[in-house]
Design an enzyme around this catalytic site. Sequence first.
Site, PDB file in Angstrom:
ATOM      1  N   LYS A  36       8.369  23.680   4.158  1.00  9.98           N
ATOM      2  CA  LYS A  36       9.441  23.047   3.352  1.00  9.98           C
ATOM      3  C   LYS A  36       8.811  22.209   2.987  1.00  9.98           C
ATOM      4  CE  LYS A  36      12.594  20.035   2.815  1.00  9.98           C
ATOM      5  NZ  LYS A  36      12.810  19.794   2.061  1.00  9.98           N
ATOM      6  N   GLY A  55       6.667  12.028   4.763  1.00  9.29           N
ATOM      7  CA  GLY A  55       8.153  10.815   3.513  1.00  9.29           C
ATOM      8  C   GLY A  55       7.781  10.102   4.030  1.00  9.29           C
ATOM      9  N   THR A  99       9.613   6.222   5.749  1.00 13.30           N
ATOM     10  CA  THR A  99      10.164   5.760   6.881  1.00 13.30           C
ATOM     11  C   THR A  99      11.257   5.958   7.748  1.00 13.30           C
ATOM     12  OG1 THR A  99       8.453   4.640   6.823  1.00 13.30           O
ATOM     13  CG2 THR A  99      10.305   4.041   8.879  1.00 13.30           C
ATOM     14  N   THR A 115      13.022   8.866   7.205  1.00 18.21           N
ATOM     15  CA  THR A 115      13.494  10.264   7.760  1.00 18.21           C
ATOM     16  C   THR A 115      12.774  10.624   9.192  1.00 18.21           C
ATOM     17  OG1 THR A 115      13.490  10.361   5.277  1.00 18.21           O
ATOM     18  CG2 THR A 115      13.457  12.199   6.800  1.00 18.21           C
ATOM     19  N   GLU A 148       3.899  10.789   8.974  1.00 22.29           N
ATOM     20  CA  GLU A 148       2.900  10.010   7.551  1.00 22.29           C
ATOM     21  C   GLU A 148       3.984   8.701   7.126  1.00 22.29           C
ATOM     22  OE1 GLU A 148      -0.870   9.158   6.879  1.00 22.29           O
ATOM     23  OE2 GLU A 148      -0.898  10.584   8.542  1.00 22.29           O
ATOM     24  N   CYS A 199       1.608   6.018  -1.289  1.00 22.29           N
ATOM     25  CA  CYS A 199       1.981   5.577  -0.623  1.00 22.29           C
ATOM     26  C   CYS A 199       1.625   4.446  -0.262  1.00 22.29           C
ATOM     27  CB  CYS A 199       1.855   6.705   0.768  1.00 22.29           C
ATOM     28  SG  CYS A 199       0.472   7.514   1.027  1.00 22.29           S
ATOM     29  N   GLU A 209      10.047  -1.208   0.910  1.00 29.55           N
ATOM     30  CA  GLU A 209       9.053  -0.721   0.064  1.00 29.55           C
ATOM     31  C   GLU A 209      10.108   0.123  -1.149  1.00 29.55           C
ATOM     32  OE1 GLU A 209       8.912   3.747   1.248  1.00 29.55           O
ATOM     33  OE2 GLU A 209       6.573   4.095   1.007  1.00 29.55           O
TER      34      GLU A 209
HETATM   35  P1  NAD Z   1      11.776  11.716   2.178  1.00 24.05           P
HETATM   36  O1  NAD Z   1      11.327  11.173   3.741  1.00 24.05           O
HETATM   37  O2  NAD Z   1      13.498  11.918   1.996  1.00 24.05           O
HETATM   38  O3  NAD Z   1      12.224  13.073   1.966  1.00 24.05           O
HETATM   39  C1  NAD Z   1      10.383  13.938   2.767  1.00 24.05           C
HETATM   40  C2  NAD Z   1      10.445  15.404   3.542  1.00 24.05           C
HETATM   41  O4  NAD Z   1      11.376  15.100   4.183  1.00 24.05           O
HETATM   42  C3  NAD Z   1      11.076  16.326   2.188  1.00 24.05           C
HETATM   43  O5  NAD Z   1      10.886  17.282   1.890  1.00 24.05           O
HETATM   44  C4  NAD Z   1      12.685  16.952   3.091  1.00 24.05           C
HETATM   45  O6  NAD Z   1      13.550  17.267   2.211  1.00 24.05           O
HETATM   46  C5  NAD Z   1      12.786  15.917   3.915  1.00 24.05           C
HETATM   47  N1  NAD Z   1      13.892  15.137   5.024  1.00 24.05           N
HETATM   48  C6  NAD Z   1      14.068  14.942   4.770  1.00 24.05           C
HETATM   49  N2  NAD Z   1      15.633  14.499   5.584  1.00 24.05           N
HETATM   50  C7  NAD Z   1      14.755  15.648   7.223  1.00 24.05           C
HETATM   51  C8  NAD Z   1      15.346  15.928   8.280  1.00 24.05           C
HETATM   52  N3  NAD Z   1      16.656  14.728   8.618  1.00 24.05           N
HETATM   53  N4  NAD Z   1      14.859  16.312   9.146  1.00 24.05           N
HETATM   54  C9  NAD Z   1      13.598  17.052   8.477  1.00 24.05           C
HETATM   55  N5  NAD Z   1      13.058  17.086   7.247  1.00 24.05           N
HETATM   56  C10 NAD Z   1      13.589  16.370   6.604  1.00 24.05           C
HETATM   57  O7  NAD Z   1      10.599  11.501   1.360  1.00 24.05           O
HETATM   58  P2  NAD Z   1      10.717  11.443  -0.037  1.00 24.05           P
HETATM   59  O8  NAD Z   1      11.667  10.413  -1.576  1.00 24.05           O
HETATM   60  O9  NAD Z   1      10.322  12.612  -0.224  1.00 24.05           O
HETATM   61  O10 NAD Z   1       8.874  11.019  -0.694  1.00 24.05           O
HETATM   62  C11 NAD Z   1       8.967   9.543  -0.657  1.00 24.05           C
HETATM   63  C12 NAD Z   1       8.123   8.565   0.488  1.00 24.05           C
HETATM   64  O11 NAD Z   1       7.328   9.707   1.445  1.00 24.05           O
HETATM   65  C13 NAD Z   1       7.960   7.453   0.282  1.00 24.05           C
HETATM   66  O12 NAD Z   1       8.242   6.407   1.718  1.00 24.05           O
HETATM   67  C14 NAD Z   1       6.319   7.257   0.678  1.00 24.05           C
HETATM   68  O13 NAD Z   1       5.384   6.272   1.095  1.00 24.05           O
HETATM   69  C15 NAD Z   1       6.402   8.059   1.873  1.00 24.05           C
HETATM   70  N6  NAD Z   1       5.126   9.091   1.659  1.00 24.05           N
HETATM   71  C16 NAD Z   1       3.942   8.897   2.526  1.00 24.05           C
HETATM   72  C17 NAD Z   1       2.356   9.140   2.084  1.00 24.05           C
HETATM   73  C18 NAD Z   1       1.545   9.401   3.455  1.00 24.05           C
HETATM   74  O14 NAD Z   1       0.808   9.367   4.057  1.00 24.05           O
HETATM   75  N7  NAD Z   1       1.841   8.228   4.642  1.00 24.05           N
HETATM   76  C19 NAD Z   1       2.214   9.959   1.359  1.00 24.05           C
HETATM   77  C20 NAD Z   1       3.359  10.423   0.356  1.00 24.05           C
HETATM   78  C21 NAD Z   1       4.467   9.648   0.775  1.00 24.05           C
END
Ligand code: NAD
Length: 487
Positions: A179, A232, A234, A236, A254, A288, A390
């Site tokens: 997804k 994604g 924190t 979420t 992550e 990130c 963040e």
């Molecule tokens: P997000 O949490 O908004 O979304 C990530 C994914 O989760 C998307 O595919 C989204 O559709 C899905 N999602 C959202 N709600 C959900 C739910 N309730 N159940 C299941 N899936 C759900 O994050 P984003 O805005 O896409 O990405 C940015 C964030 O990702 C930043 O906080 C960044 O630090 C983090 N990130 C972390 C790493 C790491 O390795 N630690 C790497 C890249 C990005």
Amino acid sequence: MKVGCDQLIDILNHIGGKEVQGIDENWILNYAPSTGKVISRIPKSSYQDVENAVKAAKNASEGWAKLSKDERADWLDKIADCLESRFDEIASLESLDTGKPIRISRAVDATRSVTNFRFYAQQIRELKIEHFRMENATNHVIKRPVGVGALITPWNLPLYLLSWKVAPAIGMGNTVICKPSELTPMTANLLMQVIKDAGLPDGVVNLIHGTGIEAGSPLVSHPDVRFVSFTGGTETGSVVGRDAAASFKKISLELGGKNATIVLDDCDIDRHIDSIVRASFLNQGQVCLCGSRILIQEAIYEIFKTKFVDSVNRLKIGDPSDENTDLGSLISPQHLEKVTSYVNLAIEEGGTILTGGISPEIGAEFEGGNWITPTVVDGLSPDSRCSTEEIFGPLVTLHPFKNDEDAIRISNGTRYGLAGSIWTNDSSRGENIAKQMDTGMVWINTWLHRDLRVPFGGVKDSGLGREGGKWSLGFYSEATNICIMDE
Ligand code: NAD
């Protein structure tokens, strides 16, 4: 409707080897972040699409799990070859879909996506059964597939992060439903085409598009999904962790970060300044691991500040397809609004904007895009919201510190604990500080220098578990011990 390409591309779900529309026939438009123009649309999948994808993954499970690890490793290499043959296309699509410079999407995204498959092919070939001998018996620890898994990824490094999960997950004999972020579906679609062209058995890798709530959430909660690998934000991650825990799924999270870059008074500033700027602003600060708080020892604060701002001012922001561009656009209008709100907050909190924080002048073609110049803020308390929350964009804050203890205290003063970097001429001093930082990863005199065998992941609110090398192979498998009594 403004259209960014000659034709609006319909991107479909991939279930059981077939490209299918969402059952509800609802669509989500996908915009090019640099221009604001529509480039494609994706299905707004819902529970029934998830159900079909899980069924397809379940059907493929038995046959796939029966293959030997070497046969599965060969499949990963085959996918790597097919991906590599479309290297330039991956780079262009990623640049179009995320707004990042083509140079970065080639060097970082396309390169790593191919490498991820090759790397895990090798890791899986080298995987050995462990044996533990007792006085009168022998234990054999075998690694079995977990089953059907959900792989959920964000928008900042779309194919890089998706391939980082798909390769070890299927390599260990699982079948998966991906997804990807609804904001960046293009290269996930390309991966599915590649997998089809490579001839991988139908249903081993499935993909559904859609929002987190309508597609991601039912996937995480589905009773037949046995593991969830999520990258994604924190907030979420906390919801995903809760939903997965209800049915005891294996979970890897992550999440976000607020990483400190620590510049010690013995740092060779001229040697490292470009690397520190890169650590601050790569991918418009939307990595990130980016260092968004720069802690500088008092004695060199002013000189570092001058050189840092000079170096940031030399970054070229603009057309992502231009080979000379350093910085592209942010991912969405909502994200631009968030970053802008932090620029305003920095001023409210008493900070001074040393450079950036404005919309760049880059031509009419990009007027509808999500643009902001790289921003450097001075004079904020390390406890301020701007310095602890963040932002995930091109905004860094500068903070003086007195001594090593002070740097460690400030560095550890947020809810996050993903990564950090230390810049010094004395690597043992750097290592001593690194050992006291509450993070999963620290670089000394380098940043984002990745050996794929080492653990990757964060502590505190930056996540749960580790990816990389044997850590991923452990997560994507169940260790079963077989104890055989001597005859
Ligand atoms: P997000 O949490 O908004 O979304 C990530 C994914 O989760 C998307 O595919 C989204 O559709 C899905 N999602 C959202 N709600 C959900 C739910 N309730 N159940 C299941 N899936 C759900 O994050 P984003 O805005 O896409 O990405 C940015 C964030 O990702 C930043 O906080 C960044 O630090 C983090 N990130 C972390 C790493 C790491 O390795 N630690 C790497 C890249 C990005």
